[in-house]
Motif scaffolding. Sequence first.
Motif, PDB file in Angstrom:
ATOM      1  N   LEU A 146      49.641  42.464  43.757  1.00 27.16           N
ATOM      2  CA  LEU A 146      49.021  41.060  44.384  1.00 27.16           C
ATOM      3  C   LEU A 146      47.436  41.056  44.227  1.00 27.16           C
ATOM      4  O   LEU A 146      46.435  40.997  43.515  1.00 27.16           O
ATOM      5  CB  LEU A 146      49.268  40.171  45.538  1.00 27.16           C
ATOM      6  CG  LEU A 146      50.689  39.696  46.087  1.00 27.16           C
ATOM      7  CD1 LEU A 146      51.009  39.417  47.005  1.00 27.16           C
ATOM      8  CD2 LEU A 146      50.660  38.384  44.577  1.00 27.16           C
ATOM      9  N   ILE A 147      47.142  41.932  45.511  1.00 29.80           N
ATOM     10  CA  ILE A 147      45.548  42.686  44.630  1.00 29.80           C
ATOM     11  C   ILE A 147      45.742  43.033  43.516  1.00 29.80           C
ATOM     12  O   ILE A 147      44.413  43.097  42.635  1.00 29.80           O
ATOM     13  CB  ILE A 147      44.940  43.145  46.148  1.00 29.80           C
ATOM     14  CG1 ILE A 147      45.275  42.885  47.411  1.00 29.80           C
ATOM     15  CG2 ILE A 147      43.969  44.113  45.248  1.00 29.80           C
ATOM     16  CD1 ILE A 147      44.893  44.193  48.535  1.00 29.80           C
ATOM     17  N   THR A 152      43.068  42.045  38.308  1.00 34.41           N
ATOM     18  CA  THR A 152      42.748  41.539  36.329  1.00 34.41           C
ATOM     19  C   THR A 152      42.249  40.302  36.005  1.00 34.41           C
ATOM     20  O   THR A 152      41.773  40.469  35.595  1.00 34.41           O
ATOM     21  CB  THR A 152      43.906  42.477  35.873  1.00 34.41           C
ATOM     22  OG1 THR A 152      44.834  43.809  36.203  1.00 34.41           O
ATOM     23  CG2 THR A 152      44.167  41.865  35.009  1.00 34.41           C
ATOM     24  N   TYR A 153      42.856  39.067  36.587  1.00 32.62           N
ATOM     25  CA  TYR A 153      42.472  38.203  36.692  1.00 32.62           C
ATOM     26  C   TYR A 153      40.807  37.472  37.017  1.00 32.62           C
ATOM     27  O   TYR A 153      39.799  37.047  36.037  1.00 32.62           O
ATOM     28  CB  TYR A 153      43.290  36.290  37.219  1.00 32.62           C
ATOM     29  CG  TYR A 153      42.589  35.545  37.080  1.00 32.62           C
ATOM     30  CD1 TYR A 153      43.011  35.156  36.217  1.00 32.62           C
ATOM     31  CD2 TYR A 153      41.835  34.901  37.882  1.00 32.62           C
ATOM     32  CE1 TYR A 153      42.438  33.709  35.592  1.00 32.62           C
ATOM     33  CE2 TYR A 153      40.305  33.646  37.772  1.00 32.62           C
ATOM     34  CZ  TYR A 153      41.450  33.079  37.146  1.00 32.62           C
ATOM     35  OH  TYR A 153      41.265  31.876  36.467  1.00 32.62           O
ATOM     36  N   ARG A 169      38.418  44.142  42.766  1.00 36.41           N
ATOM     37  CA  ARG A 169      39.758  44.627  43.520  1.00 36.41           C
ATOM     38  C   ARG A 169      39.399  44.570  44.945  1.00 36.41           C
ATOM     39  O   ARG A 169      39.796  43.691  46.219  1.00 36.41           O
ATOM     40  CB  ARG A 169      40.244  45.955  43.240  1.00 36.41           C
ATOM     41  CG  ARG A 169      41.057  46.450  44.310  1.00 36.41           C
ATOM     42  CD  ARG A 169      41.940  47.650  44.053  1.00 36.41           C
ATOM     43  NE  ARG A 169      43.386  47.907  44.318  1.00 36.41           N
ATOM     44  CZ  ARG A 169      43.720  47.956  45.888  1.00 36.41           C
ATOM     45  NH1 ARG A 169      42.654  47.590  46.709  1.00 36.41           N
ATOM     46  NH2 ARG A 169      45.685  47.778  46.162  1.00 36.41           N
ATOM     47  N   GLN A 170      38.102  44.752  45.264  1.00 37.44           N
ATOM     48  CA  GLN A 170      37.848  43.870  46.521  1.00 37.44           C
ATOM     49  C   GLN A 170      37.218  42.588  46.726  1.00 37.44           C
ATOM     50  O   GLN A 170      38.107  41.918  47.918  1.00 37.44           O
ATOM     51  CB  GLN A 170      36.065  45.031  46.397  1.00 37.44           C
ATOM     52  CG  GLN A 170      35.211  44.453  48.220  1.00 37.44           C
ATOM     53  CD  GLN A 170      33.992  45.511  48.272  1.00 37.44           C
ATOM     54  OE1 GLN A 170      33.170  44.244  47.461  1.00 37.44           O
ATOM     55  NE2 GLN A 170      34.230  46.209  49.324  1.00 37.44           N
ATOM     56  N   ALA A 171      36.913  42.042  45.677  1.00 39.40           N
ATOM     57  CA  ALA A 171      37.510  40.420  46.018  1.00 39.40           C
ATOM     58  C   ALA A 171      38.255  40.052  46.144  1.00 39.40           C
ATOM     59  O   ALA A 171      38.320  38.908  46.767  1.00 39.40           O
ATOM     60  CB  ALA A 171      35.699  40.110  44.383  1.00 39.40           C
ATOM     61  N   ALA A 172      38.786  40.241  45.716  1.00 42.44           N
ATOM     62  CA  ALA A 172      40.822  39.977  45.300  1.00 42.44           C
ATOM     63  C   ALA A 172      41.173  40.238  46.700  1.00 42.44           C
ATOM     64  O   ALA A 172      42.171  39.019  47.239  1.00 42.44           O
ATOM     65  CB  ALA A 172      41.684  40.252  44.348  1.00 42.44           C
ATOM     66  N   ASP A 173      40.997  41.538  47.239  1.00 40.34           N
ATOM     67  CA  ASP A 173      41.746  41.768  48.272  1.00 40.34           C
ATOM     68  C   ASP A 173      41.338  40.786  49.235  1.00 40.34           C
ATOM     69  O   ASP A 173      41.500  40.085  50.311  1.00 40.34           O
ATOM     70  CB  ASP A 173      41.227  43.384  49.011  1.00 40.34           C
ATOM     71  CG  ASP A 173      41.576  44.108  50.730  1.00 40.34           C
ATOM     72  OD1 ASP A 173      42.038  42.802  51.064  1.00 40.34           O
ATOM     73  OD2 ASP A 173      41.047  44.429  50.981  1.00 40.34           O
TER      74      ASP A 173
END
Length: 218
Positions: A146-147, A152-153, A169-173
């Motif tokens: 998911l992260i 990627t988006y 990736r940090q922002a997605a997390d």
Amino acid sequence: MPKNETENDAAPTPRRGRPRDPVRYRRMLDAARRHFYAHGPKRASMGAIAADAGVSKMTIYSHFGSKDGLFEAEVRDRTERVVGGLSGAQALDAKQPQKALLAVGEQFLALASEEQVLGQFRSLYAAAGSQPTACRAFYRQGADRLINDLATYLRRAGAQGTLNIQRPRQAADMFLSMFLGDGHTRGLLMLEMPDAREDRALLHEAVRVFMAAYAKTP
């Protein structure tokens, strides 16, 4: 437990690509979901899953290779509803990140609130030391997938100039973590869950905070 339910090297190589019989494949995943929820990955019986799905154990092994492979496929199937819109022909619009994040957040919040998902969290947290393979599969096809897909988006949105994110990736997390607070904890403890109004409020506030931090300003 029979030997061939615990040893991966006794199982045939799983099939690759799209299943030849999607209906039967769905029955196997649905049966696995019920048994993994009821008994946990370690105690769930491949024989019982096969009987529930109306197939032989060999059919399950030929598709998934092992109980670990079946468990990983079941987790991946769950997360597909969240990540499915992040890539491919129907990918979410990178020019409209607020709309995209509302869609992703809504699906993720629903997934994280499902009793069967909460049950898997409880089961694996309680026996993490004795089930490292199942825990790795749960992480790989759950949180990690998911992260990474959301990251990627976010990179695509950055390339379109709608977001300004240095560490996607940090922002997605951080975005997904905003849905794993009080309500998720209450679910894990089998306490009263937030109602639909609370969920909507959380969703919109999470997206507002994220956009305030990362939206591209002129």
